[in-house]
Design a protein around this motif. Structure first.
Motif, PDB file in Angstrom:
ATOM      1  N   LEU A  75       0.679  -1.038   0.122  1.00 53.60           N
ATOM      2  CA  LEU A  75       0.078   0.090  -0.165  1.00 53.60           C
ATOM      3  C   LEU A  75       0.988   1.215  -0.086  1.00 53.60           C
ATOM      4  CD1 LEU A  75      -2.753   1.182   0.034  1.00 53.60           C
ATOM      5  CD2 LEU A  75      -2.756   1.078   2.813  1.00 53.60           C
ATOM      6  N   LEU A  76       1.936   1.220   0.743  1.00 53.54           N
ATOM      7  CA  LEU A  76       2.739   2.466   0.927  1.00 53.54           C
ATOM      8  C   LEU A  76       3.429   2.959  -0.734  1.00 53.54           C
ATOM      9  CD1 LEU A  76       4.386   4.582   2.207  1.00 53.54           C
ATOM     10  CD2 LEU A  76       5.996   2.746   3.161  1.00 53.54           C
ATOM     11  N   VAL A  77       3.933   1.745  -1.110  1.00 52.41           N
ATOM     12  CA  VAL A  77       4.515   1.760  -2.421  1.00 52.41           C
ATOM     13  C   VAL A  77       3.569   2.583  -3.494  1.00 52.41           C
ATOM     14  CG1 VAL A  77       5.521   0.506  -4.470  1.00 52.41           C
ATOM     15  CG2 VAL A  77       6.411   0.109  -2.058  1.00 52.41           C
ATOM     16  N   LEU A  78       2.387   1.867  -3.299  1.00 50.04           N
ATOM     17  CA  LEU A  78       1.303   2.333  -4.567  1.00 50.04           C
ATOM     18  C   LEU A  78       0.895   3.938  -3.987  1.00 50.04           C
ATOM     19  CD1 LEU A  78      -0.815  -0.728  -4.592  1.00 50.04           C
ATOM     20  CD2 LEU A  78       0.522   0.206  -6.514  1.00 50.04           C
ATOM     21  N   LEU A  79       0.876   3.993  -2.815  1.00 49.45           N
ATOM     22  CA  LEU A  79       0.451   5.405  -2.476  1.00 49.45           C
ATOM     23  C   LEU A  79       1.376   6.426  -2.810  1.00 49.45           C
ATOM     24  CD1 LEU A  79      -1.195   4.973   1.145  1.00 49.45           C
ATOM     25  CD2 LEU A  79      -2.282   6.095  -0.962  1.00 49.45           C
ATOM     26  N   GLU A  80       2.873   5.938  -2.576  1.00 56.74           N
ATOM     27  CA  GLU A  80       3.690   7.085  -2.973  1.00 56.74           C
ATOM     28  C   GLU A  80       3.936   7.240  -4.453  1.00 56.74           C
ATOM     29  OE1 GLU A  80       5.316   8.652  -0.993  1.00 56.74           O
ATOM     30  OE2 GLU A  80       6.388   7.722   0.755  1.00 56.74           O
ATOM     31  N   SER A  81       3.222   6.339  -5.377  1.00 53.56           N
ATOM     32  CA  SER A  81       3.245   6.389  -6.815  1.00 53.56           C
ATOM     33  C   SER A  81       1.894   6.601  -7.430  1.00 53.56           C
ATOM     34  CB  SER A  81       3.870   5.088  -7.205  1.00 53.56           C
ATOM     35  OG  SER A  81       5.247   4.732  -6.887  1.00 53.56           O
ATOM     36  N   ARG A  82       1.127   7.430  -6.867  1.00 53.76           N
ATOM     37  CA  ARG A  82      -0.120   7.602  -7.141  1.00 53.76           C
ATOM     38  C   ARG A  82      -0.248   8.160  -8.369  1.00 53.76           C
ATOM     39  NH1 ARG A  82      -2.136  10.731  -1.816  1.00 53.76           N
ATOM     40  NH2 ARG A  82       0.145  10.969  -1.777  1.00 53.76           N
ATOM     41  N   GLY A  83      -1.174   7.623  -9.451  1.00 57.66           N
ATOM     42  CA  GLY A  83      -1.160   8.217 -10.645  1.00 57.66           C
ATOM     43  C   GLY A  83      -0.455   7.528 -11.793  1.00 57.66           C
ATOM     44  N   ARG A  89      -4.828  -3.869 -17.511  1.00 62.75           N
ATOM     45  CA  ARG A  89      -4.554  -5.050 -17.682  1.00 62.75           C
ATOM     46  C   ARG A  89      -3.157  -5.288 -18.731  1.00 62.75           C
ATOM     47  NH1 ARG A  89      -7.725  -9.259 -17.125  1.00 62.75           N
ATOM     48  NH2 ARG A  89      -9.565  -7.690 -16.400  1.00 62.75           N
ATOM     49  N   GLY A  90      -2.528  -6.182 -18.126  1.00 62.43           N
ATOM     50  CA  GLY A  90      -1.414  -6.379 -19.217  1.00 62.43           C
ATOM     51  C   GLY A  90      -0.149  -5.534 -18.731  1.00 62.43           C
ATOM     52  N   VAL A  91      -0.328  -4.539 -17.639  1.00 58.97           N
ATOM     53  CA  VAL A  91       0.652  -3.552 -17.309  1.00 58.97           C
ATOM     54  C   VAL A  91       0.860  -3.576 -15.965  1.00 58.97           C
ATOM     55  CG1 VAL A  91       1.380  -1.285 -17.602  1.00 58.97           C
ATOM     56  CG2 VAL A  91       0.090  -2.065 -19.343  1.00 58.97           C
ATOM     57  N   GLY A  92      -0.068  -3.196 -14.980  1.00 60.64           N
ATOM     58  CA  GLY A  92       0.335  -3.294 -13.937  1.00 60.64           C
ATOM     59  C   GLY A  92      -0.771  -2.801 -13.015  1.00 60.64           C
ATOM     60  N   TYR A  93      -0.622  -2.193 -11.773  1.00 64.08           N
ATOM     61  CA  TYR A  93      -1.500  -1.686 -10.915  1.00 64.08           C
ATOM     62  C   TYR A  93      -1.247  -0.225 -10.396  1.00 64.08           C
ATOM     63  CZ  TYR A  93      -1.907  -6.593 -10.135  1.00 64.08           C
ATOM     64  OH  TYR A  93      -2.403  -8.050 -10.237  1.00 64.08           O
ATOM     65  N   PHE A  94      -2.296   0.362  -9.755  1.00 65.58           N
ATOM     66  CA  PHE A  94      -2.275   1.853  -9.769  1.00 65.58           C
ATOM     67  C   PHE A  94      -3.184   2.371  -8.767  1.00 65.58           C
ATOM     68  CE2 PHE A  94      -5.032   2.072 -13.353  1.00 65.58           C
ATOM     69  CZ  PHE A  94      -5.866   3.273 -13.278  1.00 65.58           C
ATOM     70  N   MET A  95      -3.108   3.429  -7.834  1.00 64.17           N
ATOM     71  CA  MET A  95      -3.881   4.132  -7.319  1.00 64.17           C
ATOM     72  C   MET A  95      -4.143   5.532  -7.974  1.00 64.17           C
ATOM     73  SD  MET A  95      -3.253   3.407  -3.221  1.00 64.17           S
ATOM     74  CE  MET A  95      -4.645   3.632  -2.750  1.00 64.17           C
ATOM     75  N   PRO A  96      -5.127   5.703  -8.387  1.00 63.08           N
ATOM     76  CA  PRO A  96      -5.595   6.891  -9.040  1.00 63.08           C
ATOM     77  C   PRO A  96      -5.492   8.277  -8.233  1.00 63.08           C
ATOM     78  CG  PRO A  96      -7.728   5.730  -8.410  1.00 63.08           C
ATOM     79  CD  PRO A  96      -6.590   5.050  -8.037  1.00 63.08           C
ATOM     80  N   GLN A  97      -5.087   9.280  -8.996  1.00 62.92           N
ATOM     81  CA  GLN A  97      -4.808  10.572  -8.609  1.00 62.92           C
ATOM     82  C   GLN A  97      -6.205  11.212  -8.153  1.00 62.92           C
ATOM     83  OE1 GLN A  97      -2.191  12.155  -7.630  1.00 62.92           O
ATOM     84  NE2 GLN A  97      -0.525  12.201  -9.089  1.00 62.92           N
ATOM     85  N   GLU A  98      -6.220  11.637  -6.863  1.00 65.48           N
ATOM     86  CA  GLU A  98      -7.578  12.434  -6.343  1.00 65.48           C
ATOM     87  C   GLU A  98      -7.783  13.453  -7.115  1.00 65.48           C
ATOM     88  OE1 GLU A  98      -8.306  12.123  -1.921  1.00 65.48           O
ATOM     89  OE2 GLU A  98      -6.062  12.391  -1.966  1.00 65.48           O
TER      90      GLU A  98
END
Length: 233
Positions: free
Chosen positions: A169-177, A221-230
């Motif tokens: 979660l920390l990695v994804l939050l630090e890389s939002r968007g 799909r086929g690339v990866g995961y992300f948390m969208p920018q607010e």
């Protein structure tokens, strides 16, 4: 978060590895300039803890070489990254030595012996600045993550998480968007000697979605995961 410890004293290096791992970091260790430079050219680290007196030279040469590396686009294929935060950890405690280290491009300077809690706090500050944050906590929608306490709250209520779920979660939050591939996430979470199951990242993300809501982490799909920018109003 993944840390490279460059330290030629085996006892100190082992102690740093153990203490930092207990605090949730993935830790790799090198004992010299050559081995550390090779690591920085092939792996991406969130920060470097750098001793100056090493088996094959002075750590300041590694720092100088890193800072003079050509800057490239912010992508995993551009290595070494000259912006990697560096914390010098050394017995050289004279004022002129500290000034020289900082002027070479170190982000912080800590003399031995040191308190591990202080080292951790300085490391968190480096990582916070590198991510462009001023607040010690990370907020995203109704989610609040505290790197120091390693806690997560949603709508003000604590969310129970395993250490690895917290790190994902920390990695994804630090890389939002920004979309991160499974390999990029693994590289931020696991040291060289760690055993990684093929579907570990997918399992952790499944658990995070179950605990925080299915929409909190999105898949390209086929690339990866992300948390969208607010969205900003």
């Amino acid at each position: 978060m993944r840390i490279l410890v460059v330290e030629d004293d085996a006892g100190i290096a082992s102690g740093l590895r153990t203490n930092l791992q207990q605090r949730g970091y993935a830790v790799d260790v090198c004992d010299g300039v050559a081995s550390a430079w090779s690591a920085l050219r092939t792996e991406r680290f969130d920060a470097v803890l750098l001793d100056l007196g090493l088996v094959d030279g002075d750590g300041s040469e590694l720092l100088r070489r890193l800072r003079l590396s050509p800057a490239g686009e912010a992508q995993a294929s551009v290595l070494p990254d000259p912006a990697t935060p560096v914390l010098i950890v050394t017995a050289r405690d004279q004022v002129h030595q500290r000034i020289a280290g900082l002027d070479l491009g170190a982000d912080d300077y800590l003399t031995k012996p040191f308190n591990v809690d202080e080292l951790d706090a300085r490391l968190r500050a480096l990582l916070r600045r590198a991510a462009g944050r001023t607040s010690p906590t990370i907020r995203h929608g109704d989610i609040e993550l505290d790197p120091a306490g390693r806690t997560v709250r949603q709508k003000g209520k604590p969310v129970d998480m395993s250490p690895r779920e917290f790190s994902v979660l920390l990695v994804l939050l630090e890389s939002r968007g920004r979309v991160l591939s499974r390999q990029q996430i693994e590289e931020r979470l696991y040291s060289w000697d760690a055993a990684i199951e093929s579907n570990a990242v997918e399992v952790h993300i499944h658990h995070l979605r179950r605990k925080l809501g299915s929409a909190c982490i999105q898949t390209m799909r086929g690339v990866g995961y992300f948390m969208p920018q607010e969205e900003r109003s």
